[in-house]
Design a protein around this motif. Structure first.
Motif, mmCIF file in Angstrom:
data_model
loop_
_atom_site.group_PDB
_atom_site.id
_atom_site.type_symbol
_atom_site.label_atom_id
_atom_site.label_comp_id
_atom_site.label_asym_id
_atom_site.label_seq_id
_atom_site.Cartn_x
_atom_site.Cartn_y
_atom_site.Cartn_z
ATOM 1 N N SER A 84 -3.118 1.425 5.588
ATOM 2 C CA SER A 84 -2.454 0.979 4.107
ATOM 3 C C SER A 84 -3.522 0.195 3.279
ATOM 4 O O SER A 84 -3.332 0.376 2.069
ATOM 5 C CB SER A 84 -1.559 -0.125 4.372
ATOM 6 O OG SER A 84 -1.921 -1.018 5.726
ATOM 7 N N THR A 85 -4.574 -0.057 3.979
ATOM 8 C CA THR A 85 -5.805 -0.622 3.205
ATOM 9 C C THR A 85 -6.346 0.253 2.179
ATOM 10 O O THR A 85 -6.407 -0.041 0.893
ATOM 11 C CB THR A 85 -6.682 -1.201 4.205
ATOM 12 O OG1 THR A 85 -7.112 -0.254 4.992
ATOM 13 C CG2 THR A 85 -6.763 -2.703 4.552
ATOM 14 N N LEU B 223 2.920 -1.808 -3.084
ATOM 15 C CA LEU B 223 2.006 -1.600 -1.878
ATOM 16 C C LEU B 223 1.418 -2.792 -1.437
ATOM 17 O O LEU B 223 1.421 -2.845 -0.246
ATOM 18 C CB LEU B 223 1.024 -0.437 -2.766
ATOM 19 C CG LEU B 223 1.212 1.072 -2.574
ATOM 20 C CD1 LEU B 223 0.049 1.721 -3.317
ATOM 21 C CD2 LEU B 223 1.755 1.406 -1.350
ATOM 22 N N ASP C 146 1.949 -3.551 2.194
ATOM 23 C CA ASP C 146 0.878 -3.818 3.282
ATOM 24 C C ASP C 146 0.905 -5.149 3.744
ATOM 25 O O ASP C 146 0.598 -5.298 4.933
ATOM 26 C CB ASP C 146 -0.351 -3.808 2.304
ATOM 27 C CG ASP C 146 -1.895 -4.236 2.798
ATOM 28 O OD1 ASP C 146 -1.750 -3.315 4.051
ATOM 29 O OD2 ASP C 146 -2.481 -4.883 2.488
ATOM 30 N N LEU D 56 3.705 -5.266 6.644
ATOM 31 C CA LEU D 56 3.147 -4.373 7.684
ATOM 32 C C LEU D 56 2.151 -5.140 8.546
ATOM 33 O O LEU D 56 2.141 -5.227 9.687
ATOM 34 C CB LEU D 56 2.544 -3.240 7.384
ATOM 35 C CG LEU D 56 3.299 -1.801 7.393
ATOM 36 C CD1 LEU D 56 2.481 -0.793 6.852
ATOM 37 C CD2 LEU D 56 3.921 -1.594 8.669
ATOM 38 N N THR D 57 1.222 -5.530 7.996
ATOM 39 C CA THR D 57 -0.097 -6.129 8.692
ATOM 40 C C THR D 57 0.539 -7.611 9.332
ATOM 41 O O THR D 57 -0.215 -7.807 10.412
ATOM 42 C CB THR D 57 -1.296 -6.778 7.261
ATOM 43 O OG1 THR D 57 -1.565 -5.472 6.795
ATOM 44 C CG2 THR D 57 -2.431 -7.334 8.318
#
Lengths: 142, 94
Positions: A8-9, A32, A36, A39-40
């Motif tokens: 994702s980064t 996004l 991100d 998720l992280t």
């Protein structure tokens, strides 16, 4: 169905106008960034590896999602796959041997319910973020 | 009033007002999110698969070179699965 997972980064680093008008990405830079972050943070909090797939799932969709999950599970411990197919209006949450004890099916169903509510009103990013949040809360800390 | 004037007043003005309100209501979202998802619309985007950022637990950087994040291999298509182990989960439709 593309088999490669993107980090994702990489996607967030595309720039503020990435995926805005060119039609190549369903999410803009702000969305996004939210995905991100969700998720992280949920992965870091719980020690599980949450992964998000957005796109077409071949029929039968559940088996396709499980095949994707198995690919993921070979790479990451405690994997949890959230697969969303907006075109087919389907979503699947898949847990494995390592993650199922932390995330019972009932918790997954609750997260899926929350996601469905947001998706039905057209809020794709909000539903994804809510679902990841609920899954992370249900899994707790390691 | 002639017929043209009547049509202008009783049809033209309402249409103009409706048009102005339509632009005010739908304009901003079309401008900000032209590709917004709406249920029932076909999904034409290629599939994407996101995994979380790897944890970079590097301490304070010594020296001048940047500390690189540990490289994690991308997931390869068709990699043999040693433990095919989808156990549970949930599904939903909307």
């Amino acid at each position: 169905m593309s088999g490669d997972a993107k980090r994702s980064t990489e996607l967030v680093a595309d720039g503020p106008t990435a995926g805005r008008d060119d039609g190549s990405s369903p999410f803009n830079a702000r969305q996004l960034a939210r995905i991100d972050e969700a998720l992280t943070l949920s992965s870091r909090e719980t020690g599980l590896t949450f992964s998000l797939y957005v796109g077409e799932l071949a029929e039968p969709t559940r088996a396709t999602a499980e095949a994707l999950f198995e690919k993921l599970a070979t790479e990451a411990d405690g994997a949890v796959l959230v697969a969303v197919s907006p075109g087919q209006r389907r979503l699947h949450i898949v847990t494995g041997e390592a993650s199922a004890p932390r995330l019972p099916n009932r918790s997954c169903a609750l997260a899926a319910l929350g996601m469905r509510a947001a998706f039905a009103s057209g809020d794709l990013t909000g539903g994804i973020v809510t679902g990841l949040r609920m899954l992370a809360d249900a899994a707790g800390r390691p | 009033m002639s017929i043209a004037q009547t049509a202008l007043v009783f049809a033209g003005i309402p249409i103009l007002v409706i048009g102005v309100f339509a632009v005010l209501v739908f304009g901003p979202s079309e401008l900000h999110q032209p590709n917004r998802y709406r249920p029932g619309k076909p999904w034409t985007y290629p599939p994407v698969w996101y995994i979380p950022r790897p944890v970079t637990d590097a301490g304070p950087a010594t020296g001048h070179h940047a500390v690189e994040a540990p490289a994690r291999p991308a997931i390869k298509a068709g990699a043999p699965a040693p433990t095919p182990n989808a156990v549970g989960g949930a599904s939903g439709e909307w």
